[in-house]
Write a protein that holds these residues in place. Structure first.
Motif, mmCIF file in Angstrom:
data_model
loop_
_atom_site.group_PDB
_atom_site.id
_atom_site.type_symbol
_atom_site.label_atom_id
_atom_site.label_comp_id
_atom_site.label_asym_id
_atom_site.label_seq_id
_atom_site.Cartn_x
_atom_site.Cartn_y
_atom_site.Cartn_z
ATOM 1 N N ALA A 173 0.831 -1.206 0.000
ATOM 2 C CA ALA A 173 0.000 0.000 0.000
ATOM 3 C C ALA A 173 0.866 1.256 0.000
ATOM 4 O O ALA A 173 0.598 2.217 -0.729
ATOM 5 C CB ALA A 173 -0.929 -0.002 1.215
ATOM 6 N N LEU A 174 1.918 1.259 0.817
ATOM 7 C CA LEU A 174 2.819 2.417 0.860
ATOM 8 C C LEU A 174 3.523 2.605 -0.484
ATOM 9 O O LEU A 174 3.718 3.740 -0.939
ATOM 10 C CB LEU A 174 3.842 2.228 1.974
ATOM 11 C CG LEU A 174 3.283 2.242 3.402
ATOM 12 C CD1 LEU A 174 4.376 1.847 4.395
ATOM 13 C CD2 LEU A 174 2.698 3.604 3.753
ATOM 14 N N LYS A 175 3.871 1.493 -1.107
ATOM 15 C CA LYS A 175 4.525 1.575 -2.422
ATOM 16 C C LYS A 175 3.557 2.107 -3.468
ATOM 17 O O LYS A 175 3.903 2.988 -4.273
ATOM 18 C CB LYS A 175 5.037 0.190 -2.825
ATOM 19 C CG LYS A 175 5.718 0.161 -4.173
ATOM 20 C CD LYS A 175 6.240 -1.238 -4.507
ATOM 21 C CE LYS A 175 6.907 -1.272 -5.872
ATOM 22 N NZ LYS A 175 7.391 -2.645 -6.204
ATOM 23 N N GLN A 176 2.330 1.593 -3.470
ATOM 24 C CA GLN A 176 1.344 2.026 -4.457
ATOM 25 C C GLN A 176 0.973 3.497 -4.264
ATOM 26 O O GLN A 176 0.672 4.198 -5.233
ATOM 27 C CB GLN A 176 0.094 1.149 -4.359
ATOM 28 C CG GLN A 176 0.319 -0.272 -4.841
ATOM 29 C CD GLN A 176 -0.894 -1.167 -4.623
ATOM 30 O OE1 GLN A 176 -1.697 -0.957 -3.713
ATOM 31 N NE2 GLN A 176 -1.039 -2.177 -5.460
ATOM 32 N N ALA A 177 1.003 3.949 -3.021
ATOM 33 C CA ALA A 177 0.694 5.359 -2.741
ATOM 34 C C ALA A 177 1.878 6.277 -3.021
ATOM 35 O O ALA A 177 1.739 7.497 -2.971
ATOM 36 C CB ALA A 177 0.246 5.516 -1.289
ATOM 37 N N ARG A 178 3.047 5.700 -3.284
ATOM 38 C CA ARG A 178 4.279 6.440 -3.586
ATOM 39 C C ARG A 178 4.575 7.474 -2.484
ATOM 40 O O ARG A 178 4.727 8.660 -2.755
ATOM 41 C CB ARG A 178 4.179 7.107 -4.959
ATOM 42 C CG ARG A 178 4.030 6.107 -6.096
ATOM 43 C CD ARG A 178 4.051 6.747 -7.472
ATOM 44 N NE ARG A 178 2.937 7.649 -7.666
ATOM 45 C CZ ARG A 178 3.061 8.937 -7.948
ATOM 46 N NH1 ARG A 178 4.250 9.496 -8.048
ATOM 47 N NH2 ARG A 178 1.991 9.680 -8.132
ATOM 48 N N VAL A 179 4.670 6.972 -1.254
ATOM 49 C CA VAL A 179 4.840 7.877 -0.108
ATOM 50 C C VAL A 179 6.149 8.657 -0.155
ATOM 51 O O VAL A 179 6.265 9.700 0.494
ATOM 52 C CB VAL A 179 4.741 7.103 1.226
ATOM 53 C CG1 VAL A 179 3.361 6.495 1.391
ATOM 54 C CG2 VAL A 179 5.817 6.034 1.334
ATOM 55 N N ALA A 180 7.118 8.174 -0.910
ATOM 56 C CA ALA A 180 8.405 8.868 -0.972
ATOM 57 C C ALA A 180 8.462 9.922 -2.072
ATOM 58 O O ALA A 180 9.328 10.799 -2.036
ATOM 59 C CB ALA A 180 9.543 7.855 -1.184
ATOM 60 N N THR A 181 7.530 9.861 -3.046
ATOM 61 C CA THR A 181 7.662 10.735 -4.212
ATOM 62 C C THR A 181 6.397 11.509 -4.567
ATOM 63 O O THR A 181 6.486 12.602 -5.137
ATOM 64 C CB THR A 181 8.095 9.924 -5.447
ATOM 65 O OG1 THR A 181 7.125 8.890 -5.692
ATOM 66 C CG2 THR A 181 9.465 9.302 -5.234
ATOM 67 N N ALA A 182 5.228 10.980 -4.284
ATOM 68 C CA ALA A 182 3.975 11.649 -4.648
ATOM 69 C C ALA A 182 3.751 12.857 -3.746
ATOM 70 O O ALA A 182 4.329 12.945 -2.654
ATOM 71 C CB ALA A 182 2.799 10.679 -4.527
ATOM 72 N N PRO A 183 2.927 13.822 -4.158
ATOM 73 C CA PRO A 183 2.553 14.894 -3.238
ATOM 74 C C PRO A 183 2.079 14.265 -1.926
ATOM 75 O O PRO A 183 1.219 13.375 -1.949
ATOM 76 C CB PRO A 183 1.425 15.621 -3.980
ATOM 77 C CG PRO A 183 1.718 15.368 -5.432
ATOM 78 C CD PRO A 183 2.281 13.979 -5.478
ATOM 79 N N PRO A 184 2.627 14.697 -0.795
ATOM 80 C CA PRO A 184 2.387 13.957 0.446
ATOM 81 C C PRO A 184 0.925 13.859 0.871
ATOM 82 O O PRO A 184 0.505 12.840 1.408
ATOM 83 C CB PRO A 184 3.226 14.706 1.484
ATOM 84 C CG PRO A 184 3.509 16.041 0.882
ATOM 85 C CD PRO A 184 3.555 15.824 -0.589
#
Length: 206
Positions: free
Chosen positions: A76-87
């Motif tokens: 889920a964290l990967k799919q949400a792109r927690v490191a790169t997407a607008p937070p």
């Protein structure tokens, strides 16, 4: 068959059996949290002896389920792109994915909760991902709370509370639409956690 190929086949068979048992355990425990290993074995189409060979006790089986759930949290964290997407978008998307999963496996998750908090037992990698997200939310000025560890604990606690909230209290037009329910719980959790951590959840989510 060579001597080398035989152990590989045995390992592959064991892995398939373990996967079948865990899939069955999720389904059976979702219907009956007190289901026995025999019931899980029946649902997997295996004997109890086979289940015991793969998982020596009920506790070991539950720990394996918890590891499986953590893998899904990481996804889920990967799919949400927690490191790169607008937070803010990442927070909303991660929450949506996790709630969708948790609501579909609610009873099974209860069986592997942390007895101290009633919440999930999270792997260090999952905690790191959540803390990274809240660090980014603070850096972007979305929240004023600066301690990512504290933010993570608040988020997980509120996640558990929002998950348990009776569906009738969510203000839905219907109570039998799982997509609408996930959306309502996601909005509620996101607004609440942002407000708790020094942001204006209602304004930010407009």
């Amino acid at each position: 068959m060579t001597a080398e190929a035989k152990p590989r086949r045995v390992r592959a068979d064991a892995e398939r059996s373990a996967a079948r048992i865990l899939e069955a355990a999720e389904e059976v425990l979702a219907a009956d949290p007190n289901a026995s290993l025999e019931q899980i074995a029946d649902a997997a189409g295996l004997t109890r002896v086979t289940v015991h060979r793969r998982f020596s006790s009920r506790q070991v089986l539950l720990e394996a389920l918890n590891e499986r759930f953590n893998e899904r949290y990481l996804l889920a964290l990967k799919q949400a792109r927690v490191a790169t997407a607008p937070p803010l978008a990442a927070l909303h998307r991660a929450t949506e994915i996790v709630l969708d999963f948790k609501l579909s496996r609610r009873a099974a998750l209860v069986r592997v909760s942390d007895p101290r908090t009633g919440g999930p037992i999270l792997a260090p990698e999952v905690v790191e991902g959540i803390e990274l997200l809240f660090s980014r939310l603070h850096a972007a000025g979305v929240i004023t709370a600066a301690d990512p560890s504290w933010c993570s604990q608040v988020y997980v606690a509120l996640l558990c509370e929002v998950e348990r909230r009776p569906v009738e209290t969510l203000g839905l037009s219907t109570t039998d639409d799982p997509i609408e329910e996930v959306g309502a719980r996601t909005d509620l959790l996101t607004r609440t956690v942002l407000g708790a951590l020094g942001g204006n959840g209602d304004a930010l989510l407009r």
